[in-house]
Design a protein around this motif. Structure first.
Motif, PDB file in Angstrom:
ATOM      1  N   LYS A 264       0.560  -1.267  -0.080  1.00 36.42           N
ATOM      2  CA  LYS A 264       0.149   0.057   0.067  1.00 36.42           C
ATOM      3  C   LYS A 264       0.823   1.019  -0.160  1.00 36.42           C
ATOM      4  O   LYS A 264       1.679   1.195   0.921  1.00 36.42           O
ATOM      5  CB  LYS A 264      -0.911   0.019   1.121  1.00 36.42           C
ATOM      6  N   ILE A 265       0.706   2.042  -0.870  1.00 40.12           N
ATOM      7  CA  ILE A 265       1.241   3.394  -1.043  1.00 40.12           C
ATOM      8  C   ILE A 265       0.494   4.510  -0.928  1.00 40.12           C
ATOM      9  O   ILE A 265      -0.868   4.182  -1.215  1.00 40.12           O
ATOM     10  CB  ILE A 265       2.277   3.542  -2.113  1.00 40.12           C
ATOM     11  N   ASP A 266       0.672   5.729  -0.715  1.00 43.47           N
ATOM     12  CA  ASP A 266      -0.238   6.981  -0.855  1.00 43.47           C
ATOM     13  C   ASP A 266      -0.623   7.239  -2.120  1.00 43.47           C
ATOM     14  O   ASP A 266       0.243   7.078  -3.074  1.00 43.47           O
ATOM     15  CB  ASP A 266       0.329   8.109  -0.048  1.00 43.47           C
ATOM     16  N   SER A 267      -1.733   7.696  -2.548  1.00 44.30           N
ATOM     17  CA  SER A 267      -2.052   8.253  -3.536  1.00 44.30           C
ATOM     18  C   SER A 267      -2.662   9.643  -3.662  1.00 44.30           C
ATOM     19  O   SER A 267      -3.344   9.911  -2.748  1.00 44.30           O
ATOM     20  CB  SER A 267      -2.947   7.192  -4.391  1.00 44.30           C
ATOM     21  N   ILE A 268      -2.457  10.455  -4.725  1.00 49.30           N
ATOM     22  CA  ILE A 268      -3.246  11.774  -4.924  1.00 49.30           C
ATOM     23  C   ILE A 268      -4.134  11.932  -6.311  1.00 49.30           C
ATOM     24  O   ILE A 268      -3.619  11.513  -7.281  1.00 49.30           O
ATOM     25  CB  ILE A 268      -2.060  12.888  -4.961  1.00 49.30           C
ATOM     26  N   GLU A 269      -5.207  12.385  -5.897  1.00 50.65           N
ATOM     27  CA  GLU A 269      -6.147  12.159  -7.219  1.00 50.65           C
ATOM     28  C   GLU A 269      -6.183  13.667  -7.652  1.00 50.65           C
ATOM     29  O   GLU A 269      -6.346  14.481  -6.914  1.00 50.65           O
ATOM     30  CB  GLU A 269      -7.403  11.655  -7.052  1.00 50.65           C
ATOM     31  N   THR A 270      -5.960  13.901  -9.025  1.00 48.11           N
ATOM     32  CA  THR A 270      -6.247  14.991  -9.431  1.00 48.11           C
ATOM     33  C   THR A 270      -7.565  15.124 -10.389  1.00 48.11           C
ATOM     34  O   THR A 270      -8.007  14.052 -11.018  1.00 48.11           O
ATOM     35  CB  THR A 270      -5.134  15.530 -10.190  1.00 48.11           C
ATOM     36  N   PHE A 271      -7.908  16.396 -10.917  1.00 47.44           N
ATOM     37  CA  PHE A 271      -9.009  16.405 -12.055  1.00 47.44           C
ATOM     38  C   PHE A 271      -8.695  17.605 -12.872  1.00 47.44           C
ATOM     39  O   PHE A 271      -9.196  18.421 -12.910  1.00 47.44           O
ATOM     40  CB  PHE A 271     -10.491  16.620 -11.392  1.00 47.44           C
ATOM     41  N   PRO A 272      -7.519  17.031 -13.830  1.00 51.79           N
ATOM     42  CA  PRO A 272      -7.134  18.192 -14.943  1.00 51.79           C
ATOM     43  C   PRO A 272      -7.888  17.936 -16.263  1.00 51.79           C
ATOM     44  O   PRO A 272      -8.535  16.861 -16.299  1.00 51.79           O
ATOM     45  CB  PRO A 272      -5.636  17.608 -15.227  1.00 51.79           C
ATOM     46  N   ALA A 273      -7.928  18.931 -16.926  1.00 46.61           N
ATOM     47  CA  ALA A 273      -8.671  18.907 -18.103  1.00 46.61           C
ATOM     48  C   ALA A 273      -8.034  19.924 -19.187  1.00 46.61           C
ATOM     49  O   ALA A 273      -7.337  20.974 -18.537  1.00 46.61           O
ATOM     50  CB  ALA A 273     -10.212  19.220 -18.229  1.00 46.61           C
ATOM     51  N   SER A 274      -8.271  19.891 -20.279  1.00 45.54           N
ATOM     52  CA  SER A 274      -7.692  20.749 -21.393  1.00 45.54           C
ATOM     53  C   SER A 274      -8.303  22.291 -21.080  1.00 45.54           C
ATOM     54  O   SER A 274      -7.497  23.337 -21.164  1.00 45.54           O
ATOM     55  CB  SER A 274      -7.861  20.575 -22.573  1.00 45.54           C
ATOM     56  N   GLU A 275      -9.520  22.237 -20.506  1.00 50.54           N
ATOM     57  CA  GLU A 275     -10.228  23.500 -20.226  1.00 50.54           C
ATOM     58  C   GLU A 275      -9.978  24.032 -18.994  1.00 50.54           C
ATOM     59  O   GLU A 275     -10.004  25.250 -18.686  1.00 50.54           O
ATOM     60  CB  GLU A 275     -11.727  23.246 -20.362  1.00 50.54           C
ATOM     61  N   GLY A 276      -9.157  23.270 -18.275  1.00 49.93           N
ATOM     62  CA  GLY A 276      -8.695  23.748 -16.711  1.00 49.93           C
ATOM     63  C   GLY A 276      -8.523  22.752 -15.905  1.00 49.93           C
ATOM     64  O   GLY A 276      -9.061  21.725 -16.192  1.00 49.93           O
ATOM     65  N   PHE A 277      -7.727  23.109 -14.854  1.00 52.62           N
ATOM     66  CA  PHE A 277      -7.318  22.095 -13.606  1.00 52.62           C
ATOM     67  C   PHE A 277      -8.479  22.490 -12.772  1.00 52.62           C
ATOM     68  O   PHE A 277      -8.547  23.460 -12.223  1.00 52.62           O
ATOM     69  CB  PHE A 277      -6.213  22.506 -13.116  1.00 52.62           C
ATOM     70  N   ILE A 278      -9.556  21.590 -12.518  1.00 55.12           N
ATOM     71  CA  ILE A 278     -10.814  21.636 -11.977  1.00 55.12           C
ATOM     72  C   ILE A 278     -10.633  21.694 -10.516  1.00 55.12           C
ATOM     73  O   ILE A 278     -11.042  22.464  -9.814  1.00 55.12           O
ATOM     74  CB  ILE A 278     -12.089  20.854 -12.271  1.00 55.12           C
ATOM     75  N   ALA A 279     -10.022  20.380  -9.992  1.00 53.19           N
ATOM     76  CA  ALA A 279      -9.876  19.995  -8.694  1.00 53.19           C
ATOM     77  C   ALA A 279      -8.588  19.244  -8.275  1.00 53.19           C
ATOM     78  O   ALA A 279      -8.218  18.547  -9.274  1.00 53.19           O
ATOM     79  CB  ALA A 279     -11.233  19.382  -8.146  1.00 53.19           C
ATOM     80  N   PHE A 280      -8.300  19.157  -6.721  1.00 53.69           N
ATOM     81  CA  PHE A 280      -7.324  18.118  -6.622  1.00 53.69           C
ATOM     82  C   PHE A 280      -7.701  17.652  -5.277  1.00 53.69           C
ATOM     83  O   PHE A 280      -8.184  18.120  -4.375  1.00 53.69           O
ATOM     84  CB  PHE A 280      -5.796  18.632  -6.711  1.00 53.69           C
ATOM     85  N   GLN A 281      -6.932  16.418  -5.076  1.00 52.71           N
ATOM     86  CA  GLN A 281      -7.000  15.871  -3.615  1.00 52.71           C
ATOM     87  C   GLN A 281      -6.115  16.825  -2.743  1.00 52.71           C
ATOM     88  O   GLN A 281      -5.127  16.755  -2.889  1.00 52.71           O
ATOM     89  CB  GLN A 281      -6.588  14.432  -3.557  1.00 52.71           C
ATOM     90  N   ASP A 282      -6.724  17.249  -1.635  1.00 55.71           N
ATOM     91  CA  ASP A 282      -5.923  18.154  -0.750  1.00 55.71           C
ATOM     92  C   ASP A 282      -5.631  17.456   0.607  1.00 55.71           C
ATOM     93  O   ASP A 282      -4.925  18.040   1.399  1.00 55.71           O
ATOM     94  CB  ASP A 282      -6.306  19.606  -0.439  1.00 55.71           C
TER      95      ASP A 282
END
Length: 498
Positions: A264-282
């Motif tokens: 098990k390792i840590d993971s970070i989720e992101t929500f990038p799109a060409s239209e803009g970087f919408i959100a990320f796991q903080d």
């Protein structure tokens, strides 16, 4: 711990504290951004066409700026591609990001001098939040994969043009360049399988500590590494600590990825799109991704069921509710206005504003009025798979409309790591889970209009072969979870287990 790791912590804490303050002013920040964006674009062609001079409130904005997709924005984009200035935003775009469309073919999404920081800083902030919360910065001393599309850019209308990941590659900070893999030369390889072999060759003997990409790509990379070495990824890379991913729901890939890694390792989720970087796991402790409320984007939200209506409800962040499914509309400082990016989201918290991606507006099944979405099929399958201890490699769902005798049904094409001994038990579990998740589907089953779903096993590597056959293997290409027709289902027939 080297100097880079030591310096990362105070910088991470500084950024993290700024982000936490922004959580408290999210609604006000959004309202400020609407005013700033409209004011900045008043003299553009789009601003003149839509009466930006007379916009004072959000109600004014909604009356003057309709929701649109790429096809409706295309006349303005074409003028930008011809070299014209001040069309959607001030001056010319800094870049045009090429992305695949469904009906539009290749789409060209503007990225401006004002909007590029949204893409670069948001990716950085996701990692800095992780460092600030966990105190772990040691991974910054090792090698990191930032796989991108080719950083070689063409010019359209005098504007550098390419895949978003290739564009972003030019903005990787200098202090990370020495850690970055693969090499620039490897990233320039267009053929995916040739590129993957080169990535494996460059990294297999390195001290990899962070790996980023979309889950299907990472799985292919891990499989290739294991095949060549005969080892688990954690044996190859004992200091591998952080996995950064985005683009698709992680859950269907989680079990197999961690099995490939071997720990098990840590993971970070992101929500990038060409239209803009919408959100990320903080946060590693809280559910959902933090919405980027102060980064050059003004968000609107439309109840997902209304997105194709003539006059859909449009609301701002102030009025969103937890648990509601919304189509995401953006207005940004690159000149996208009332733009439907095609994703649906669901808020899991409004203090702060965190969300999950629930699907795509055009990826659903409603051949019989059920309007089943990606979130529902993923939940239904993964819940059943966990109960039966099955590992799923990939899947997609399509309707089967029976013209003659027999009732219609949903057909699930699933690639298993190991074929289950009892497909019937799995089918019943998945069907029951979906009935509990979607009341319309339940009504159709109980009303004897639809029969129970059917599972069609796909051979090992079948989905990879299918993606290769349509020229969409690797990179940021993703398999649709759902289709409202049989195009993918029919194309998968050569890869079905006989």
């Amino acid at each position: 711990m080297n100097l880079k790791s030591i310096l990362a912590k105070p910088f991470a804490n500084y950024i993290y504290n700024k982000i936490k303050k922004g959580m408290e002013t999210a609604v006000q920040d959004q309202e400020n951004w609407l005013k700033q964006l409209v004011k900045a674009a008043k003299s553009t062609e789009f601003g003149r066409d839509h009466g930006f001079e007379g916009i004072e409130t959000y109600e004014d904005f909604k009356k003057k700026v309709p929701i649109r997709d790429y096809e409706q924005l295309k006349p303005y984009i074409n003028k930008i591609k011809e070299g014209k200035e001040n069309v959607l935003w001030r001056g010319k775009p800094l870049y045009l990001a090429k992305t695949s469309g469904t009906t539009s073919g290749v789409k060209y999404i503007p990225i401006s001098k004002d909007s590029i920081d949204n893409h670069i800083d948001s990716a950085r902030n996701a990692i800095l939040c992780y460092i600030a919360e966990t105190g772990n910065a040691s991974f910054t001393s090792g090698k990191m994969i930032f796989l991108s599309g080719s950083p070689v850019l063409e010019r359209v209308g005098g504007i550098p043009t390419g895949r978003l990941s290739g564009i972003v590659n030019h903005h990787v900070p200098k202090y990370l360049r020495t850690n970055q893999l693969p090499s620039y030369e490897t990233n320039c390889i267009d053929d995916w399988e040739t590129k993957l072999d080169a990535v494996v060759k460059e990294t297999i003997h390195q001290d990899m500590t962070l790996i980023s990409g979309i889950p299907p790509w990472m799985q292919m990379y891990f499989d290739r590494l294991s095949t060549q070495s005969g080892k688990k990824i954690s044996e190859l890379f004992p200091n591998f600590q952080v996995m950064v991913y985005g683009g698709v729901n992680f859950e269907p890939y989680r079990a197999k990825l961690f099995d490939s890694i071997g720990k098990k390792i840590d993971s970070i989720e992101t929500f990038p799109a060409s239209e803009g970087f919408i959100a990320f796991q903080d946060s590693q402790k809280a559910e959902g991704l933090l919405l980027n409320t102060d980064s050059g984007i003004f968000f609107e939200f439309v109840p997902a069921a209304e997105i194709f209506s003539d006059n859909p409800t449009r609301i701002t962040l102030r009025d969103v509710k937890v648990g509601e499914n919304y189509a995401l509309i953006i207005n940004n400082n690159a000149g996208l206005w009332g733009y439907n990016i095609g994703d649906t989201v669901k808020f899991v918290s409004t203090n702060p504003y965190r969300l999950v991606v629930s699907g795509r507006t055009k990826h659903y099944i409603s051949a019989f009025g059920e309007h089943v979405i990606a979130e529902e099929v993923e939940h239904s399958l993964m819940k059943a798979a966990n109960e039966l201890q099955l590992r799923i490699a990939e899947f997609t769902v399509a309707p089967m409309v029976q013209q003659g005798e027999g009732k219609s049904y949903h057909e699930w094409f699933i690639e298993f790591e190991d074929i289950p001994a009892d497909i019937t038990a799995l089918t019943a579990l998945v069907d029951n889970n979906l009935r509990q998740k979607n009341v319309y589907y339940d009504d159709l089953i109980s009303g004897n209009i639809l029969q129970q779903l059917k599972i069609t096993p796909v051979q090992k590597g079948g989905f990879i072969e299918y993606m290769k056959s349509i020229g969409k293997l690797g990179g940021q290409n993703k398999l649709p979870r759902l289709s409202n027709d049989r195009k993918i289902a029919d194309a998968l027939q050569p890869y079905v287990l006989k």
